[in-house]
Design a protein around this motif. Structure first.
Motif, mmCIF file in Angstrom:
data_model
loop_
_atom_site.group_PDB
_atom_site.id
_atom_site.type_symbol
_atom_site.label_atom_id
_atom_site.label_comp_id
_atom_site.label_asym_id
_atom_site.label_seq_id
_atom_site.Cartn_x
_atom_site.Cartn_y
_atom_site.Cartn_z
ATOM 1 N N UNK A 727 -9.911 6.262 -6.906
ATOM 2 C CA UNK A 727 -8.655 5.526 -7.028
ATOM 3 C C UNK A 727 -7.914 5.495 -5.702
ATOM 4 N N UNK A 728 -7.917 6.652 -4.973
ATOM 5 C CA UNK A 728 -7.222 6.694 -3.681
ATOM 6 C C UNK A 728 -7.861 5.728 -2.679
ATOM 7 N N UNK A 729 -9.183 5.743 -2.596
ATOM 8 C CA UNK A 729 -9.874 4.831 -1.675
ATOM 9 C C UNK A 729 -9.612 3.353 -2.036
ATOM 10 N N UNK A 730 -9.594 3.069 -3.302
ATOM 11 C CA UNK A 730 -9.379 1.689 -3.761
ATOM 12 C C UNK A 730 -7.980 1.201 -3.396
ATOM 13 N N UNK A 731 -6.976 2.115 -3.547
ATOM 14 C CA UNK A 731 -5.599 1.731 -3.205
ATOM 15 C C UNK A 731 -5.450 1.475 -1.712
ATOM 16 N N UNK A 732 -6.123 2.312 -0.863
ATOM 17 C CA UNK A 732 -6.071 2.097 0.585
ATOM 18 C C UNK A 732 -6.686 0.735 0.957
ATOM 19 N N UNK A 733 -7.823 0.452 0.365
ATOM 20 C CA UNK A 733 -8.495 -0.820 0.646
ATOM 21 C C UNK A 733 -7.623 -2.009 0.220
ATOM 22 N N UNK A 734 -7.011 -1.874 -0.929
ATOM 23 C CA UNK A 734 -6.159 -2.951 -1.425
ATOM 24 C C UNK A 734 -4.925 -3.111 -0.550
ATOM 25 N N UNK A 735 -4.401 -1.992 -0.026
ATOM 26 C CA UNK A 735 -3.236 -2.043 0.859
ATOM 27 C C UNK A 735 -3.580 -2.789 2.147
ATOM 28 N N UNK A 737 -5.881 -5.081 2.549
ATOM 29 C CA UNK A 737 -6.066 -6.520 2.248
ATOM 30 C C UNK A 737 -4.711 -7.205 2.145
ATOM 31 N N UNK A 738 -3.776 -6.567 1.483
ATOM 32 C CA UNK A 738 -2.444 -7.171 1.329
ATOM 33 C C UNK A 738 -1.742 -7.303 2.675
ATOM 34 N N UNK A 739 -1.952 -6.302 3.557
ATOM 35 C CA UNK A 739 -1.321 -6.351 4.875
ATOM 36 C C UNK A 739 -1.867 -7.522 5.700
ATOM 37 N N UNK A 740 -3.168 -7.727 5.639
ATOM 38 C CA UNK A 740 -3.759 -8.861 6.364
ATOM 39 C C UNK A 740 -3.212 -10.197 5.859
ATOM 40 N N UNK A 741 -3.054 -10.314 4.583
ATOM 41 C CA UNK A 741 -2.502 -11.546 4.012
ATOM 42 C C UNK A 741 -1.084 -11.802 4.511
ATOM 43 N N UNK A 744 -1.179 -13.023 8.143
ATOM 44 C CA UNK A 744 -1.598 -14.436 8.216
ATOM 45 C C UNK A 744 -0.467 -15.362 7.816
ATOM 46 N N UNK A 745 0.321 -14.965 6.816
ATOM 47 C CA UNK A 745 1.444 -15.799 6.386
ATOM 48 C C UNK A 745 2.510 -15.879 7.470
ATOM 49 N N UNK A 746 2.765 -14.767 8.188
ATOM 50 C CA UNK A 746 3.747 -14.775 9.270
ATOM 51 C C UNK A 746 3.312 -15.700 10.409
ATOM 52 N N UNK A 747 2.006 -15.690 10.747
ATOM 53 C CA UNK A 747 1.505 -16.581 11.805
ATOM 54 C C UNK A 747 1.716 -18.055 11.445
ATOM 55 N N UNK A 748 1.457 -18.395 10.197
ATOM 56 C CA UNK A 748 1.671 -19.782 9.761
ATOM 57 C C UNK A 748 3.132 -20.191 9.904
#
Length: 752
Positions: A727-735, A737-741, A744-748
């Motif tokens: 669960x801890x690894x999954x939350x880090x990975x999801x965090x 992914x959300x940060x990259x999104x 990308x939105x700020x660059x647009x």
């Protein structure tokens, strides 16, 4: 090894000397070795490129020459040739063609014309082009069609192409002179068909109007396009079509010359320009007999000679003119005497021919009776006579009828059909009058038409075509202007071969059977012919009454003929049934007697007892009581079953909602926890679990919202199955992914 010494060579045998390379014995036994490409199919065929080089002409001229001579590519048995191939004999046949020299001369001459055009000397170029060398295709027609019947068999394509180009506008190789020549040939052909009464079938389709004529035992079919503006498609190569047209024009000219001379008419006929400008089609052609007035022909020739002599005399001196005038007077006297003598000779020959014909008719009258008896006995002869009678009936179908063609009707096709069946045509284009007394049929295609003339019948154009196809004058009611027309059936379809006959075809077959296929009353109708209007009103009323009475008699006669045919059929059926009944009557009488005896014996053995009224009432009461008892028992059983099932259902519902029994852990379930509780080991409802997103049926939900809800459910299921570390690894990975999104939105946003 034998007696051979090791260092010496082996001696050659005697046979090797006999079978030397170039020895005669070797050639006799093995044959001469042939090189590749010098024997077999390789010699028989030649490619198009090699043929063009051999003849020394361009590819365009080679195509023209092949079309005019009737030479086409071949398909060899061994299909190893990937290119278009011709037979070697055909190419050698083309090499001796005199048109090759004409093509070369024309090519050299056109170089001179182009030289003047480059120098901008247009007058000289036009003059030279008008004086260009021409060639004729008469020798090719004689070569390809040695017999006249062969040309008639190959006339279908020629007529179709010439009728097509007669309606084309000026375009490239299609000149005004070419279209005028095609129009002239089509008129002359249609006039011959109408004059010889050789038309047999017509059919109006979307493509055009189909015709079929019987010319000297050959059935010729062709199509005439509708008279609309024709647009030339880009896909068609009109250069190739123009070469075909060039040959077909000369072919049709030969055929028409032979056909017109066979009828004793002069070819080509003359055209009346005044009628042609007015819009006439066949009426503008004036026919002339070959030997109409031979005495006048001689006078005309002599007059032409006198005119030429007088023209020459004007150029000479005055003294010579005086002497020539005296000679002309003497020659005129001689011409007059010659013409009188010639007219006497012609009259004497005509009288002698009449006497000879009368003598032959008297001699042959006795022999004709004997021949008729023999001719009637033969079955094939009967068929020939029947066919000849049908042909004569069809050719005289419109005899004595005059048709008025209105402006909206296809004038050219209707005039052709009516004249070929013996009718007469009147219209505004021919300078006619609507109120003419001779008019029997008024052909128009207007829905709202004022029918003022009671003497004539108003008809749509389809009536003319259908009556021609079915060889009888059809009833007029279904073809009246504004009425819904019957189906236009094709005469080129054989209903027996197809296996289907339309309803309208069956009706027409009955009419044909009743009429005997165009009898005399259909051929020469007495109702509408030779009607003349009188000045007095009383006489006109009497004529109207007479015509109405005759029309009623005509209709009644038709009905009686139809009924008579049906009566004959019914009488034949009755006769057949009587014969069958007479055979079966004896057997029926014997069987009836046996049945009567058996029935009497059974009645004696069995005595039937009929129940009384009281017994019937008792039986009905018993039946009602049994039915009531059955209904009461059913109601009682239904109430007991419902009481027993209700508590069971409630327990099941409660169990299904709160607890699911299972001895082992079979995977996680959303909203449930696996544990040992009061009901035993199984899945219990998790009170601390989050509520699952559900959608109400009334609200409209987008596909995107449904996808998001499914993703959340899957995400929750995965988390429940995971361990703590996962669960801890999954939350880090999801965090991440959300940060990259978010980045990308700020660059647009910045770019905007």
């Amino acid at each position: 090894m034998g007696n051979r010494v090791k260092g010496k060579k082996k001696l050659k045998s005697i046979k090797t000397k006999a079978l030397d390379k170039n020895s005669k014995r070797r050639l006799a036994t093995l044959g001469k070795k042939t090189q590749k490409g010098h024997e077999g199919e390789a010699i028989q065929y030649i490619t198009r490129g090699r043929a063009v080089k051999k003849l020394g002409i361009t590819l365009r001229d080679f195509r023209r020459l092949c079309i005019l001579k009737g030479i086409y590519p071949r398909e060899p048995k061994n299909k190893r040739f990937s290119k278009t191939v011709y037979h070697v004999k055909d190419i050698t046949f083309l090499a001796h063609e005199p048109l090759l020299e004409k093509f070369r001369l024309f090519k050299a001459y056109m170089k001179k014309v182009s030289r003047h055009l480059n120098r901008r000397d247009h007058k000289e170029a036009n003059r030279m082009y008008e004086e260009r060398p021409l060639y004729s295709l008469e020798h090719l027609v004689r070569e390809r069609y040695p017999r006249f019947t062969d040309s008639l068999a190959d006339l279908d394509d020629a007529l179709c192409l010439i009728h097509l180009f007669s309606t084309m506008r000026k375009l490239g190789t299609i000149t005004d002179q070419r279209t005028e020549n095609c129009l002239r040939l089509t008129r002359e052909w249609q006039l011959y068909v109408a004059k010889s009464r050789s038309l047999r079938k017509t059919f109006v389709s979307v493509k055009g109007i189909y015709y079929q004529a019987d010319v000297m035992g050959h059935s010729i079919t062709w199509i005439v396009p509708h008279k609309f503006t024709q647009e030339a498609p880009r896909e068609v190569d009109f250069r190739v079509m123009s070469t075909f047209l060039e040959f077909y024009e000369s072919l049709l000219g030969f055929v028409l010359f032979k056909l017109y001379h066979g009828m004793g008419l002069h070819y080509p006929p003359r055209l009346d320009q005044s009628l042609e400008e007015g819009g006439a089609h066949l009426a503008c052609i004036q026919l002339e007999n070959l030997a109409n007035n031979p005495a006048k022909a001689i006078e005309d020739k002599m007059d032409l000679g006198e005119e030429s002599e007088s023209d020459a005399g004007e150029e000479s001196e005055e003294e010579e003119n005086v002497s020539e005038s005296e000679q002309q007077q003497k020659s005129k006297k001689r011409i007059e005497t010659l013409a009188k003598q010639f007219s006497k000779i012609v009259k004497d020959e005509a009288k002698s021919n009449k006497k000879a014909k009368q003598e032959q008719s008297t001699e042959d009258s006795g022999s004709d009776d004997d021949d008729d008896d023999v001719f009637a006995a033969d079955e094939e002869a009967k068929k020939i006579t029947e066919n000849s009678n049908l042909v004569t009936a069809l050719t005289n179908l419109f005899k004595g009828l005059t048709f008025w063609l209105s402006r909206e009707v296809p004038f050219e096709s209707l005039e052709f059909v009516i004249r070929s069946l013996g009718g007469e045509v009147l219209s505004e284009e021919l300078g006619g009058n609507k109120n003419d007394k001779r008019i029997t049929h008024f052909v128009s295609d207007r829905p709202n038409l004022k029918m003022n003339n009671d003497r004539c019948e108003y008809v749509q154009p389809q009536w003319v075509y259908d009556s021609c196809n079915f060889k009888i004058l059809l009833p007029v009611k279904r073809y009246a202007p504004g009425a819904s027309l019957p189906p236009h059936l094709s005469p080129f379809v054989n209903n027996d071969a197809v296996g289907y006959t339309p309803e309208y075809a069956e009706e027409i077959e009955k009419l044909q059977a009743a009429a005997g296929v165009a009898p005399e009353q259909f051929v020469t109708p007495k109702l509408l012919r030779d009607i003349t209007r009188k000045d007095d009103d009383e006489d006109a009323e009497d004529d109207d009454v007479d015509t109405n009475e005759k029309e009623e008699e005509f209709v009644n006669d038709l009905k009686e003929e139809l009924l008579a045919g049906e009566r004959l059929k019914q009488a034949k059926k009755k006769e057949v049934l009587k014969l069958v009944e007479s055979v079966d009557s004896d057997d029926d009488e014997e069987s009836e007697e046996e049945e009567e005896e058996e029935s009497e014996e059974e009645e004696e053995k069995v005595e039937v007892k009929q129940p009384t009224k009281k017994e019937k009432k008792k039986e009905e009461k018993k039946k009602k009581e049994l039915a009531e008892k059955k209904e009461q028992n059913k109601k009682r059983k239904g109430e007991e079953i419902s009481k027993e099932e209700e508590p069971v259902k409630k327990v099941k519902k409660n169990k299904e909602e709160r607890f699911i029994l299972s001895k082992r852990f079979s995977g996680s379930r959303p909203g449930y926890v696996f544990k040992y509780g009061p009901n035993g080991l199984g899945y219990y409802i998790d009170k601390n679990a989050k509520r699952v997103v559900t959608f109400k049926a009334g609200k409209a939900v987008s596909n995107r919202a449904k996808r998001q809800a499914q993703q959340k459910e899957e995400h929750d299921m995965r988390k429940m199955m995971m361990s703590g570390k996962a669960k801890r690894l999954y939350t880090k990975m999801q965090h991440g992914i959300n940060r990259r999104k978010e980045n990308a939105a700020q660059l647009k946003r910045r770019r905007k």
